[in-house]
Write a protein that holds these residues in place. Structure first.
Motif, PDB file in Angstrom:
ATOM      1  N   HIS A   1       6.200  -6.836  15.433  1.00  0.00           N
ATOM      2  CA  HIS A   1       5.380  -5.997  14.557  1.00  0.00           C
ATOM      3  C   HIS A   1       4.837  -6.858  13.435  1.00  0.00           C
ATOM      4  CE1 HIS A   1       4.338  -2.433  12.146  1.00  0.00           C
ATOM      5  NE2 HIS A   1       4.847  -3.070  11.109  1.00  0.00           N
TER       6      HIS A   1
ATOM      7  N   GLN B   1      -2.431  -2.899  11.658  1.00  0.00           N
ATOM      8  CA  GLN B   1      -2.059  -3.809  12.747  1.00  0.00           C
ATOM      9  C   GLN B   1      -3.308  -4.457  13.354  1.00  0.00           C
ATOM     10  OE1 GLN B   1       0.166  -0.916  12.335  1.00  0.00           O
ATOM     11  NE2 GLN B   1       1.228  -2.637  11.418  1.00  0.00           N
TER      12      GLN B   1
ATOM     13  N   ARG C   1       0.926   6.201  13.108  1.00  0.00           N
ATOM     14  CA  ARG C   1       1.920   6.025  12.049  1.00  0.00           C
ATOM     15  C   ARG C   1       1.521   4.885  11.105  1.00  0.00           C
ATOM     16  NH1 ARG C   1       5.387   3.159   8.808  1.00  0.00           N
ATOM     17  NH2 ARG C   1       5.785   1.741  10.531  1.00  0.00           N
ATOM     18  N   ASP C   2       1.849   3.675  11.480  1.00  0.00           N
ATOM     19  CA  ASP C   2       1.695   2.602  10.489  1.00  0.00           C
ATOM     20  C   ASP C   2       0.232   2.342  10.131  1.00  0.00           C
ATOM     21  OD1 ASP C   2       2.561   0.728   8.730  1.00  0.00           O
ATOM     22  OD2 ASP C   2       3.326  -0.689  10.198  1.00  0.00           O
TER      23      ASP C   2
ATOM     24  N   LYS D   1      10.208  -7.470  12.460  1.00  0.00           N
ATOM     25  CA  LYS D   1       9.385  -6.612  11.609  1.00  0.00           C
ATOM     26  C   LYS D   1       8.766  -7.474  10.518  1.00  0.00           C
ATOM     27  CE  LYS D   1       9.898  -2.598   8.621  1.00  0.00           C
ATOM     28  NZ  LYS D   1       8.538  -2.115   8.799  1.00  0.00           N
TER      29      LYS D   1
ATOM     30  N   HIS E   1       1.385  -7.170  10.318  1.00  0.00           N
ATOM     31  CA  HIS E   1       0.214  -6.569   9.652  1.00  0.00           C
ATOM     32  C   HIS E   1      -0.844  -7.646   9.506  1.00  0.00           C
ATOM     33  CE1 HIS E   1       1.878  -2.613   8.179  1.00  0.00           C
ATOM     34  NE2 HIS E   1       2.962  -3.214   8.672  1.00  0.00           N
TER      35      HIS E   1
HETATM   36 ZN    ZN Z   1       4.522  -2.043   9.318  1.00  0.00          ZN
END
Ligand code: ZN
Ligand code: 3PY
Length: 632
Positions: free
Chosen positions: A312, A348, A113-114, A283, A314
């Motif tokens: 979570h 990630q 997904r991400d 997040k 990045h």
């Molecule tokens: Zn994200």
């Protein structure tokens, strides 16, 4: 053929009464489809061979055509026990207790997904996920969850890949029966870019649970808890795991940034706990959480809130592994990471190396090195299929902490800027982004509010205006629709509301909404959507089709038309979906369990006077041809 179908139908063969057959088996009474599945797929391949797939037109070409190597596993062996088994056996409370009892750091894999949303424009296809899914079940049963749905994937799977997001979910669920599935749900924005009526949000959640979704990460793009309630309640009612998210913005370490301080986050977490959240997510969509800030935040949340925490982030700035390790030392229960080949940069942190960094420490996970390497090896090769969607790497400098752009938006906004001829002014776009954030009152920026800030930044740079000039301007300007939506309150309210002056300037005579948008939106007509969506797809009525149409009317209609014309193209291997076949190439396409088509492409005939060409195939050894319009 109808009669034959009828007398061969199991109900008929068993000699049961047929008087109610029309009621119990309406599928027998629908008009036959115009063309069979094989013909539709051959038409798609023929058109792609002759005209190319517009999705990859004018983009770099993927040279890889051979399948990505799969680990050797026994697919007949029952997968080992995993988190899904714990949920099944002990319920949500049991799962939460189990999480709290784990000594090691648990990990969610975001590759499906991400990671590809952030690196490959959300273009990874179900086909490539399903190839590796059985190996996940057997090689990585100790993952906490697979984030493989939600966010932008719902839209892009239909809009670009012409595949059903629901089928992706159901098929992955079946192939990985032992690991929890996880999705990103934008609260009242569901999986879209604007608030939807409450009954649409509820129906979407119900269908997602039924299709196999377990963990719902629910966030609001302005951190407005009131706007999270409907989605959170729906998740809880339908039996899903409600992971309520706090979006992290600003900088806890910076004494000059006081709007989003520790008290703000702790207070929000307490509210979410009161609202029934089973777990808490932090997040950090832009990768702004620095290691020392993470220590402060995790420590405070662990002290003041009883819920397990899932972090979570990045890796846009390249240093977020240190944040995860610092958080792990503070007792963080779960972290998000992506398999090495799809990690780093705007995606990630590297899952493979994170696991090793924790090896032989109290937070060591149960995941095995060699098994994870095998999964990573697959993704390395699979990424090569998506060369057309690779974007240039944008090095984040210290200005990341100024503009605070989410990882998923970073490369996307650059592409938009390039399309407007502003690629060389990227630094100005970033600066404008930061100024717009200030202008709007320093808000949380994540889909969809980040889109509004990005659109406004491009608007300013394209018009050679500064943010200050917006307030000074006497003219009424044609601001982007997303900006009108945001400032008009249709995405909800930020803490303290939007600055009055900005509302006056941007909205003119329009009255902004200050209440929850869902409160004043009439319920959607689900019965009507059921009828219309079924008609468009040529399938029987269902809530699933109805909610898809209600979320994305135009995207759904286009997808349905594609499906009726070309069949289920998700079944085609990725190189063939993008580039058709090479002469003599033979492919196997499993259109359902036990039903395999062997398709060999032979050649394309000369153009006919009417501009069409005949494409010659062999289908399961028999000659077949399709006629397609040559658009060249
Ligand atoms: Zn994200
Ligand atoms: C999404 O909403 O798609 C996001 O990934 C936000 O971070």
């Amino acid at each position: 053929p109808f009669l034959l179908k009828l007398i061969n139908h199991p109900t008929f063969l068993k000699g049961e009464s047929t008087t109610r057959l029309i009621d119990t088996t309406p599928e027998l009474f629908r008009l036959p489809k115009r063309r069979d599945r094989a013909t539709r797929l051959l038409t798609f391949l023929g058109e792609t061979i002759v005209n190319g797939n517009s999705l990859v037109a004018d983009r770099p070409v993927a040279v890889r055509r051979t399948p990505a190597p799969l680990p050797e596993i026994d697919v007949m062996a029952k997968p080992p026990r995993g988190t899904k088994d714990i949920l099944r056996e002990s319920g949500v409370d049991g799962l939460v207790r189990w999480i709290q009892d784990q000594p090691g750091l648990l990990l969610t894999d975001t590759t499906m997904r991400d990671a590809h949303q952030s690196l490959l424009a959300t273009r990874v296809r179900t086909y490539d996920m399903l190839q590796i899914a059985p190996a996940y079940a057997r090689l990585a049963p100790h993952l906490f969850s697979l984030e493989m749905w939600g966010g932008a994937t719902f839209d892009t799977s239909m809009r670009f890949l012409k595949e059903s997001p629901w089928q992706r979910l159901a098929d992955l669920r079946e192939s990985v029966p032992n690991i929890l599935t996880q999705m990103l749900l934008r609260a009242s924005n569901a999986v879209g870019y604007t608030n939807y009526p409450d009954n649409v949000v509820r129906l979407f959640v119900r269908e997602a649970v039924q299709a196999g979704m377990d963990v719902f990460r629910v966030f609001d793009a302005l951190n407005w808890q009131d706007n999270m309630r409907v989605a959170m309640e729906a998740v809880i009612e339908e039996g899903g795991v409600c992971e309520a998210a706090i979006c992290y913005t600003g900088d806890l370490q910076n004494p000059r940034r006081t709007k989003y301080d520790l008290a703000y986050y702790v207070d929000m977490a307490k509210q979410l706990e009161k609202m029934g959240a089973h777990m808490l997510a932090i997040k950090d969509m832009a990768g702004l959480l620095k290691p020392k800030a993470a220590v402060k935040l995790i420590r405070a949340l662990r002290d003041e809130v009883g819920l397990p925490i899932h972090l979570h982030t990045h890796d846009t700035a390249g240093i977020q592994a240190s944040t995860l390790l610092a958080a792990a030392d503070e007792g963080l229960q779960i972290a998000d990471a992506a398999f090495a080949p799809l990690s780093g940069g705007t995606s990630q942190v590297n899952l493979n190396s994170l696991v090793e960094a924790l090896r032989d420490t109290p937070r060591e996970s149960d995941l095995e090195t060699e098994s994870l390497t095998q999964l990573a090896t697959y993704w390395q090769a699979a990424r090569e299929f998506y060369a057309p969607f690779e974007s240039s790497v944008l090095p984040a400098t210290g200005d990341l902490y100024e503009h605070e752009m989410p990882g998923g938006q970073y490369t996307n906004l650059f592409q938009q800027a390039r399309a407007l001829g502003l690629a060389d002014q990227w630094a100005e776009v970033c600066k404008a982004y930061a100024e717009v954030n200030e202008l709007f009152g320093d808000i949380v920026k994540v889909t969809p509010t980040s889109k509004a800030v990005g659109d406004m930044a491009l608007f300013l740079v394209a018009n050679e205006m500064s943010a200050a000039e917006v307030l000074a301007s006497e003219k009424s300007l044609a601001y982007p629709g997303s900006v009108l939506d945001l400032i008009g309150g249709r995405m909800g309210q930020p803490p303290g509301g939007f600055p009055e002056k900005v509302m006056d300037k941007i909205l003119g005579d329009q009255t902004p909404l200050t209440t929850r948008p869902g409160e004043s939106m009439p319920d959607a007509d689900i019965a009507a959507a059921r009828k219309e969506s079924a008609m468009l797809m040529g399938e029987s009525e269902s809530d699933r089709l109805a909610v898809t149409q209600l979320l994305y009317p135009k995207v759904f209609a286009d997808f349905a038309a594609h499906r009726v014309t070309y069949g289920d193209v998700a079944k085609l291997p990725t190189p063939n979906f993008f580039y058709g076949q090479e002469p003599g190439e033979e492919i196997a396409v499993d259109i359902e369990t036990g039903k395999r088509l062997i398709i060999r492409f032979l050649t394309v005939g000369q153009p006919h006077p009417d501009g069409t060409r005949t494409v010659f195939f062999e289908l399961n050894g028999q000659p077949r041809e399709v006629t397609v319009v040559d658009k060249s």
